[in-house]
Design a protein around this motif. Structure first.
Motif, PDB file in Angstrom:
ATOM      1  N   GLY A   1       0.846  -1.062  -0.703  1.00 21.96           N
ATOM      2  CA  GLY A   1      -0.314   0.111   0.061  1.00 21.96           C
ATOM      3  C   GLY A   1       0.871   1.451  -0.167  1.00 21.96           C
ATOM      4  O   GLY A   1       0.919   2.346  -0.417  1.00 21.96           O
ATOM      5  N   ALA A   2       1.887   1.318   0.563  1.00 20.24           N
ATOM      6  CA  ALA A   2       2.625   2.122   0.270  1.00 20.24           C
ATOM      7  C   ALA A   2       3.852   2.785  -0.454  1.00 20.24           C
ATOM      8  O   ALA A   2       3.397   3.622  -1.297  1.00 20.24           O
ATOM      9  CB  ALA A   2       4.068   2.097   2.054  1.00 20.24           C
ATOM     10  N   ILE A   3       3.953   1.832  -1.433  1.00 15.23           N
ATOM     11  CA  ILE A   3       4.763   1.263  -2.874  1.00 15.23           C
ATOM     12  C   ILE A   3       3.481   2.325  -3.744  1.00 15.23           C
ATOM     13  O   ILE A   3       3.284   3.144  -4.004  1.00 15.23           O
ATOM     14  CB  ILE A   3       4.991   0.332  -3.031  1.00 15.23           C
ATOM     15  CG1 ILE A   3       6.238  -0.239  -2.332  1.00 15.23           C
ATOM     16  CG2 ILE A   3       5.331   0.220  -4.967  1.00 15.23           C
ATOM     17  CD1 ILE A   3       6.847  -1.497  -2.337  1.00 15.23           C
ATOM     18  N   GLU A   4       1.830   1.880  -3.597  1.00 12.87           N
ATOM     19  CA  GLU A   4       1.109   2.440  -4.492  1.00 12.87           C
ATOM     20  C   GLU A   4       0.877   3.213  -4.333  1.00 12.87           C
ATOM     21  O   GLU A   4       0.269   4.339  -4.631  1.00 12.87           O
ATOM     22  CB  GLU A   4       0.083   1.116  -4.421  1.00 12.87           C
ATOM     23  CG  GLU A   4      -1.360   1.612  -4.968  1.00 12.87           C
ATOM     24  CD  GLU A   4      -1.996   0.378  -5.097  1.00 12.87           C
ATOM     25  OE1 GLU A   4      -2.949   0.502  -6.428  1.00 12.87           O
ATOM     26  OE2 GLU A   4      -1.845  -0.627  -4.713  1.00 12.87           O
ATOM     27  N   GLY A   5       1.459   4.145  -2.766  1.00 11.70           N
ATOM     28  CA  GLY A   5       0.268   5.173  -2.493  1.00 11.70           C
ATOM     29  C   GLY A   5       1.805   6.105  -2.444  1.00 11.70           C
ATOM     30  O   GLY A   5       1.108   7.218  -3.515  1.00 11.70           O
ATOM     31  N   PHE A   6       2.528   6.087  -2.710  1.00 11.49           N
ATOM     32  CA  PHE A   6       3.692   6.971  -2.684  1.00 11.49           C
ATOM     33  C   PHE A   6       4.788   6.856  -3.643  1.00 11.49           C
ATOM     34  O   PHE A   6       4.937   8.079  -4.263  1.00 11.49           O
ATOM     35  CB  PHE A   6       4.762   6.635  -1.163  1.00 11.49           C
ATOM     36  CG  PHE A   6       4.112   6.795  -0.320  1.00 11.49           C
ATOM     37  CD1 PHE A   6       4.186   8.906   0.317  1.00 11.49           C
ATOM     38  CD2 PHE A   6       3.362   6.389   0.596  1.00 11.49           C
ATOM     39  CE1 PHE A   6       2.965   8.868   1.624  1.00 11.49           C
ATOM     40  CE2 PHE A   6       2.391   6.678   2.390  1.00 11.49           C
ATOM     41  CZ  PHE A   6       2.123   7.894   2.293  1.00 11.49           C
ATOM     42  N   VAL A   7       5.215   5.704  -4.564  1.00 13.28           N
ATOM     43  CA  VAL A   7       5.822   5.578  -5.434  1.00 13.28           C
ATOM     44  C   VAL A   7       5.418   5.883  -6.762  1.00 13.28           C
ATOM     45  O   VAL A   7       5.277   5.817  -7.682  1.00 13.28           O
ATOM     46  CB  VAL A   7       6.761   3.983  -5.157  1.00 13.28           C
ATOM     47  CG1 VAL A   7       7.508   3.839  -6.291  1.00 13.28           C
ATOM     48  CG2 VAL A   7       7.274   4.180  -3.766  1.00 13.28           C
ATOM     49  N   THR A   8       4.547   4.527  -6.819  1.00 15.54           N
ATOM     50  CA  THR A   8       2.965   4.494  -8.201  1.00 15.54           C
ATOM     51  C   THR A   8       2.890   5.396  -8.537  1.00 15.54           C
ATOM     52  O   THR A   8       3.672   6.351  -9.885  1.00 15.54           O
ATOM     53  CB  THR A   8       2.399   3.497  -8.598  1.00 15.54           C
ATOM     54  OG1 THR A   8       2.429   2.175  -7.390  1.00 15.54           O
ATOM     55  CG2 THR A   8       1.378   3.730  -9.232  1.00 15.54           C
ATOM     56  N   PRO A   9       2.302   6.764  -8.109  1.00 13.83           N
ATOM     57  CA  PRO A   9       1.944   8.105  -8.413  1.00 13.83           C
ATOM     58  C   PRO A   9       2.852   9.932  -8.985  1.00 13.83           C
ATOM     59  O   PRO A   9       2.758  10.397  -9.096  1.00 13.83           O
ATOM     60  CB  PRO A   9       0.918   8.642  -7.396  1.00 13.83           C
ATOM     61  CG  PRO A   9       0.950   8.056  -6.678  1.00 13.83           C
ATOM     62  CD  PRO A   9       1.600   6.345  -6.838  1.00 13.83           C
ATOM     63  N   SER A  10       4.649   8.306  -7.715  1.00 15.53           N
ATOM     64  CA  SER A  10       5.282   9.164  -7.888  1.00 15.53           C
ATOM     65  C   SER A  10       6.402   9.696  -9.030  1.00 15.53           C
ATOM     66  O   SER A  10       5.657   9.382 -10.666  1.00 15.53           O
ATOM     67  CB  SER A  10       6.518   9.433  -7.040  1.00 15.53           C
ATOM     68  OG  SER A  10       7.176   8.522  -7.827  1.00 15.53           O
ATOM     69  N   SER A  11       6.394  11.054  -9.588  1.00 18.55           N
ATOM     70  CA  SER A  11       7.513  11.484 -10.643  1.00 18.55           C
ATOM     71  C   SER A  11       8.963  10.874 -10.919  1.00 18.55           C
ATOM     72  O   SER A  11       9.188  11.616 -11.906  1.00 18.55           O
ATOM     73  CB  SER A  11       7.644  13.347 -10.379  1.00 18.55           C
ATOM     74  OG  SER A  11       8.258  13.537  -9.451  1.00 18.55           O
ATOM     75  N   LEU A  12       8.529   9.647 -10.111  1.00 18.93           N
ATOM     76  CA  LEU A  12       9.980   9.289 -11.008  1.00 18.93           C
ATOM     77  C   LEU A  12       9.983   8.724 -11.839  1.00 18.93           C
ATOM     78  O   LEU A  12       8.730   8.153 -12.811  1.00 18.93           O
ATOM     79  CB  LEU A  12      10.008   7.966  -9.542  1.00 18.93           C
ATOM     80  CG  LEU A  12      10.751   8.702  -8.037  1.00 18.93           C
ATOM     81  CD1 LEU A  12      10.672   7.374  -7.249  1.00 18.93           C
ATOM     82  CD2 LEU A  12      12.048   9.171  -7.964  1.00 18.93           C
ATOM     83  N   PRO A  13      11.003   8.436 -12.716  1.00 21.18           N
ATOM     84  CA  PRO A  13      11.167   7.299 -14.102  1.00 21.18           C
ATOM     85  C   PRO A  13       9.996   6.611 -14.220  1.00 21.18           C
ATOM     86  O   PRO A  13      10.003   5.461 -12.597  1.00 21.18           O
ATOM     87  CB  PRO A  13      12.383   7.759 -14.539  1.00 21.18           C
ATOM     88  CG  PRO A  13      13.311   8.579 -13.322  1.00 21.18           C
ATOM     89  CD  PRO A  13      12.209   8.937 -12.420  1.00 21.18           C
ATOM     90  N   THR A  14      10.018   6.138 -14.495  1.00 20.24           N
ATOM     91  CA  THR A  14       9.475   4.928 -14.428  1.00 20.24           C
ATOM     92  C   THR A  14      10.530   2.959 -14.429  1.00 20.24           C
ATOM     93  O   THR A  14       9.823   2.198 -13.842  1.00 20.24           O
ATOM     94  CB  THR A  14       8.728   4.274 -15.990  1.00 20.24           C
ATOM     95  OG1 THR A  14       7.560   4.860 -16.260  1.00 20.24           O
ATOM     96  CG2 THR A  14       8.390   2.861 -16.347  1.00 20.24           C
TER      97      THR A  14
END
Length: 330
Positions: free
Chosen positions: A273-286
């Motif tokens: 959930g933390a990854i989906e909430g903070f990492v997935t929608p982030s501006s980090l490169p795919t």
């Protein structure tokens, strides 16, 4: 052995032991001596019942009484930190490790169904027409799918995702009481849903966006669901084919294993959930987001293999220490 006569003759002894166990903090010296004596006698009773009767209720009741009396007699109260450490280094990983064939097979079947559905949807315009109108599908592939990950604040979205994923895993765990029979259907529903979205996204030429958004959290998230499903089905199978041990004993052992997995997966799904909430929608490169997802899965698999294999080598099953139905009775 006449079970009814045996119970009638020995019930006063059991009731007295029960009474002393409940008063463990207020026993006199004479009562402590009596408790030790009764503990030994009731342990013998339990041994007799196990060898001469198939009454699972009576065995369970005496097992619980003997276990509680043993704890009072020996004063074996493990520190909380020791129980916590044992759970994460033995109980949880060894159950997951021992069940690996079940959850790996569940995962393989899940991804196969999802892939078949995705190809079916992508290659059949009539199937897409049944899913929605062209404008509705365009809204899904061009906006809704990606917007889903960013329309809420990250913290609240992570909590929402965790609750949703925990619910799916809880369904698999709960279905264990029905011998795991409904679990394949639950997995099929989720696989079909994933396949439909994949088919629509790939057909629209947005497969890269689909994979870039689903992979970071999906790897560990779905693995947690597979583990829940595999352990649940394994419990069901253990009831059907218990081997050379009493079915009630196998069911009790596997039931406690399922509870361990349920607790452990709460933490695993929290990570997802933390990854989906903070990492997935982030501006980090795919590539960076996908790498985080792969590393999270690798860390979980490595943790299970390391601690699980070590626990298996030590003869651990993941059951609680001094479990009532495996407690020495001599």
């Amino acid at each position: 052995m006449d079970v009814d006569a045996f119970v009638l003759a020995n019930r006063p002894t059991w009731d007295r032991l029960e009474y002393l166990v409940k008063r463990k903090r207020h026993l006199t010296g004479a009562e402590v001596d009596e408790l030790v004596d009764l503990y030994q006698r009731v342990s013998t009773h339990l041994s007799i019942v196990r060898s001469s009767s198939s009454d699972a209720v009576l065995v369970g009741k005496l097992s619980g009484l003997v276990a509680r009396a043993r704890a009072v007699v020996t004063g074996a109260h493990a520190p909380l930190w020791r129980e916590f450490a044992r759970f994460w280094t033995v109980s949880f990983p060894v159950v997951v490790f021992r069940s690996w064939r079940w959850w790996v097979a569940s995962g393989a079947a899940f991804y196969l169904v999802a892939a078949v559905v995705a190809v079916w949807v992508a290659r059949n315009p009539e199937v897409q027409a049944a899913i929605g109108t062209p404008s509705e599908i365009a809204q899904i592939v061009n906006h809704d799918f990606a917007d889903y990950y960013s329309e809420h604040p990250a913290s609240s979205f992570a909590l929402q995702v965790w609750v949703n994923n925990a619910w799916v895993a809880a369904q698999c765990i709960t279905m264990a009481i029905l011998l795991g029979i409904p679990i394949p259907y639950i997995l099929f529903q989720n696989a079909a849903n994933l396949g439909v979205n994949a088919g629509l996204m790939f057909d629209a030429g947005r497969g890269d966006i689909f994979l870039g958004l689903i992979t970071p959290h999906g790897l560990i998230e779905l693995t947690a669901v597979f583990v829940a499903a595999g352990v649940g089905m394994r419990l069901g199978w253990s009831v059907i084919a218990p081997g050379d041990r009493p079915r009630s004993q196998v069911l009790a052992e596997q039931g406690r294993a399922v509870v361990s997995v349920a607790i452990g997966l709460v933490a695993v799904l929290l990570v997802a959930g933390a990854i989906e909430g903070f990492v997935t929608p982030s501006s980090l490169p795919t590539a960076a987001r996908v790498t985080i997802g792969v590393l999270a899965l690798a860390a979980f698999i490595g943790y299970v293999v390391y601690f699980g294999r070590r626990a298996v080598a030590a003869g651990e099953t993941g059951d609680i220490e001094n479990a009532p139905d495996v407690l020495p009775t001599g």
